[in-house]
Design a protein around this motif. Structure first.
Motif, mmCIF file in Angstrom:
data_model
loop_
_atom_site.group_PDB
_atom_site.id
_atom_site.type_symbol
_atom_site.label_atom_id
_atom_site.label_comp_id
_atom_site.label_asym_id
_atom_site.label_seq_id
_atom_site.Cartn_x
_atom_site.Cartn_y
_atom_site.Cartn_z
ATOM 1 N N TYR A 2 38.925 -3.450 43.394
ATOM 2 C CA TYR A 2 39.307 -4.087 44.646
ATOM 3 C C TYR A 2 40.169 -3.154 45.486
ATOM 4 O O TYR A 2 40.783 -2.208 44.984
ATOM 5 C CB TYR A 2 40.048 -5.404 44.397
ATOM 6 C CG TYR A 2 41.336 -5.294 43.603
ATOM 7 C CD1 TYR A 2 42.541 -4.951 44.227
ATOM 8 C CD2 TYR A 2 41.358 -5.553 42.234
ATOM 9 C CE1 TYR A 2 43.723 -4.860 43.508
ATOM 10 C CE2 TYR A 2 42.532 -5.466 41.505
ATOM 11 C CZ TYR A 2 43.708 -5.124 42.149
ATOM 12 O OH TYR A 2 44.882 -5.025 41.429
ATOM 13 N N TRP A 75 36.931 -4.106 55.366
ATOM 14 C CA TRP A 75 36.057 -4.580 54.293
ATOM 15 C C TRP A 75 34.715 -3.822 54.185
ATOM 16 O O TRP A 75 34.253 -3.585 53.059
ATOM 17 C CB TRP A 75 35.836 -6.099 54.373
ATOM 18 C CG TRP A 75 34.903 -6.610 55.431
ATOM 19 C CD1 TRP A 75 35.223 -7.146 56.627
ATOM 20 C CD2 TRP A 75 33.463 -6.649 55.366
ATOM 21 N NE1 TRP A 75 34.111 -7.508 57.326
ATOM 22 C CE2 TRP A 75 33.015 -7.211 56.570
ATOM 23 C CE3 TRP A 75 32.526 -6.257 54.408
ATOM 24 C CZ2 TRP A 75 31.667 -7.401 56.852
ATOM 25 C CZ3 TRP A 75 31.172 -6.439 54.687
ATOM 26 C CH2 TRP A 75 30.755 -7.007 55.887
ATOM 27 N N SER A 78 35.450 -0.756 52.164
ATOM 28 C CA SER A 78 35.695 -1.090 50.764
ATOM 29 C C SER A 78 34.390 -1.363 50.024
ATOM 30 O O SER A 78 34.176 -0.896 48.899
ATOM 31 C CB SER A 78 36.609 -2.327 50.674
ATOM 32 O OG SER A 78 37.850 -2.078 51.302
ATOM 33 N N CYS A 83 33.735 -1.434 45.931
ATOM 34 C CA CYS A 83 34.617 -2.570 45.650
ATOM 35 C C CYS A 83 33.845 -3.881 45.794
ATOM 36 O O CYS A 83 32.907 -3.986 46.589
ATOM 37 C CB CYS A 83 35.808 -2.575 46.610
ATOM 38 S SG CYS A 83 36.968 -1.226 46.351
ATOM 39 N N TRP A 85 35.947 -6.873 45.809
ATOM 40 C CA TRP A 85 36.958 -7.818 46.273
ATOM 41 C C TRP A 85 37.934 -7.108 47.198
ATOM 42 O O TRP A 85 38.143 -5.900 47.084
ATOM 43 C CB TRP A 85 37.721 -8.426 45.098
ATOM 44 C CG TRP A 85 36.850 -9.172 44.137
ATOM 45 C CD1 TRP A 85 36.189 -8.651 43.057
ATOM 46 C CD2 TRP A 85 36.522 -10.555 44.168
ATOM 47 N NE1 TRP A 85 35.461 -9.629 42.422
ATOM 48 C CE2 TRP A 85 35.654 -10.818 43.077
ATOM 49 C CE3 TRP A 85 36.876 -11.619 45.003
ATOM 50 C CZ2 TRP A 85 35.153 -12.078 42.813
ATOM 51 C CZ3 TRP A 85 36.370 -12.879 44.742
ATOM 52 C CH2 TRP A 85 35.524 -13.103 43.658
ATOM 53 N N LEU A 86 38.540 -7.880 48.100
ATOM 54 C CA LEU A 86 39.568 -7.374 49.005
ATOM 55 C C LEU A 86 40.736 -8.348 49.007
ATOM 56 O O LEU A 86 40.560 -9.546 49.251
ATOM 57 C CB LEU A 86 39.016 -7.237 50.425
ATOM 58 C CG LEU A 86 40.019 -6.774 51.499
ATOM 59 C CD1 LEU A 86 40.446 -5.331 51.255
ATOM 60 C CD2 LEU A 86 39.425 -6.939 52.900
ATOM 61 N N ILE A 107 39.318 -12.538 38.747
ATOM 62 C CA ILE A 107 38.152 -11.724 39.097
ATOM 63 C C ILE A 107 37.190 -11.617 37.922
ATOM 64 O O ILE A 107 35.957 -11.744 38.090
ATOM 65 C CB ILE A 107 38.611 -10.326 39.567
ATOM 66 C CG1 ILE A 107 39.252 -10.422 40.952
ATOM 67 C CG2 ILE A 107 37.441 -9.347 39.580
ATOM 68 C CD1 ILE A 107 39.858 -9.123 41.448
ATOM 69 N N VAL A 162 42.219 -13.298 47.751
ATOM 70 C CA VAL A 162 41.322 -12.277 47.217
ATOM 71 C C VAL A 162 39.905 -12.685 47.621
ATOM 72 O O VAL A 162 39.380 -13.692 47.153
ATOM 73 C CB VAL A 162 41.434 -12.172 45.685
ATOM 74 C CG1 VAL A 162 40.638 -10.983 45.162
ATOM 75 C CG2 VAL A 162 42.897 -12.087 45.253
ATOM 76 N N SER A 164 35.794 -12.292 48.224
ATOM 77 C CA SER A 164 34.567 -11.676 47.734
ATOM 78 C C SER A 164 33.905 -10.886 48.860
ATOM 79 O O SER A 164 33.582 -11.430 49.915
ATOM 80 C CB SER A 164 33.606 -12.755 47.220
ATOM 81 O OG SER A 164 32.300 -12.234 47.087
#
Length: 288
Positions: A2, A75, A78, A83, A85-86, A107, A162, A164
């Motif tokens: 993440y 995002w 990421s 990744c 998740w953020l 997670i 968090v 998705s």
């Protein structure tokens, strides 16, 4: 894996409780699942921060871009780096080792139906997240508890949520109509529109919510911004609550008058008159 995004406004990175507590945590817990921390600075003047961990990256936005644009800047990058998740954070949240431990567990246990994982958030002794989304007075009714998965009718605030990245990609990212205020309401509304779920962690964090403090953390211009976003949300998205929302504006204005908050009462009454004068069909909107 993440990423974390921390959005700053008119505060130096070194003065942010969020950054202070995160850097302290990273001195003893390297958080191997964490790829990068993006500090997105919406301030007027550029900072020159020095961080204690090489995973921190500073981005100066050259003015207040709000939250939605900040998140939409981060995002896709990421996601492209692998990744899933953020974590979205503001500048005033005190982070803990326990939070990151429960996030890692959440997670690992999440399936494809979980769109958000979020902790319980307190402002002093008052729980401010999660709250019920099917009422206009969410702090005065039953409050959702931690350690559960919810399928409808709750809202979590942006900070420490968090998200998705698969879900964000599926819906095209954050709705920039809600630059800052009611972005969290819209996101949770959209999650349940898509038949996804929100997982609330058993742990809790503390956060200062400025909208609860008229006298010390609010001004009439800022209040008008909140009113505009609030009205837009209930008129164009949670439309089943719009009639009740108009009544709530009248009640709010009376309470503001009783408390001597006359400039705010004037803003509230003006907003009520404006939205009550709009007729269905006057304005065509597209829901995102």
């Amino acid at each position: 894996m993440y990423d974390i995004v921390i959005v700053l406004y008119q505060i130096k990175a070194s003065e942010s409780p969020t950054i202070q507590t995160l850097q302290q945590i990273l001195t003893s817990n390297e958080l191997p699942e964490l790829r990068q921390v993006i500090v997105f600075d919406n301030s007027v003047s550029e900072d020159n921060p020095v961080f204690t961990d090489e995973r921190f990256v500073y981005h100066f936005a050259e003015g207040n871009q709000g939250l939605a644009k900040a998140y939409n800047y981060v995002w896709p990058k990421s996601l492209s780096k692998g990744c899933h998740w953020l974590i979205t954070l503001d500048q005033d949240t005190s982070l803990t080792n326990d939070y990151f431990s429960t996030v890692a567990d959440g997670i690992n246990q999440a399936d494809k139906n979980i769109a958000i994982i979020a902790p319980v958030i307190y402002d002093k002794e008052k729980q401010i997240s999660p709250v019920q989304s099917n009422t206009l007075r969410p702090l005065h009714t039953f409050l959702p508890r931690g350690g559960k998965i919810y399928y409808n009718q709750i809202m979590v605030i942006n900070s420490a949520a968090v998200i998705s990245l698969d879900f964000l990609q599926a819906i095209g990212g954050y709705n920039e109509i809600f630059s800052m205020d009611y972005l969290d309401h819209w996101l949770c509304w959209r999650i349940f529109q898509e038949k996804k779920q929100i997982k609330i962690l058993s742990g809790a964090l503390h956060h200062q919510l400025s909208v609860l403090d008229y006298r010390n953390s609010m001004n009439t211009a800022r209040y008008q911004q909140i009113l505009n976003a609030e009205s837009r949300f209930y008129k164009d998205y949670a439309a089943e609550m719009f009639t009740e929302y108009k009544k709530q504006l009248l009640l709010r204005s009376m309470k503001q008058i009783f408390r001597g908050l006359f400039p705010y009462a004037g803003k509230t009454l003006s907003q009520y008159k404006m939205i009550s004068g709009e007729k269905n069909g006057d304005k065509v909107t597209t829901k995102k």
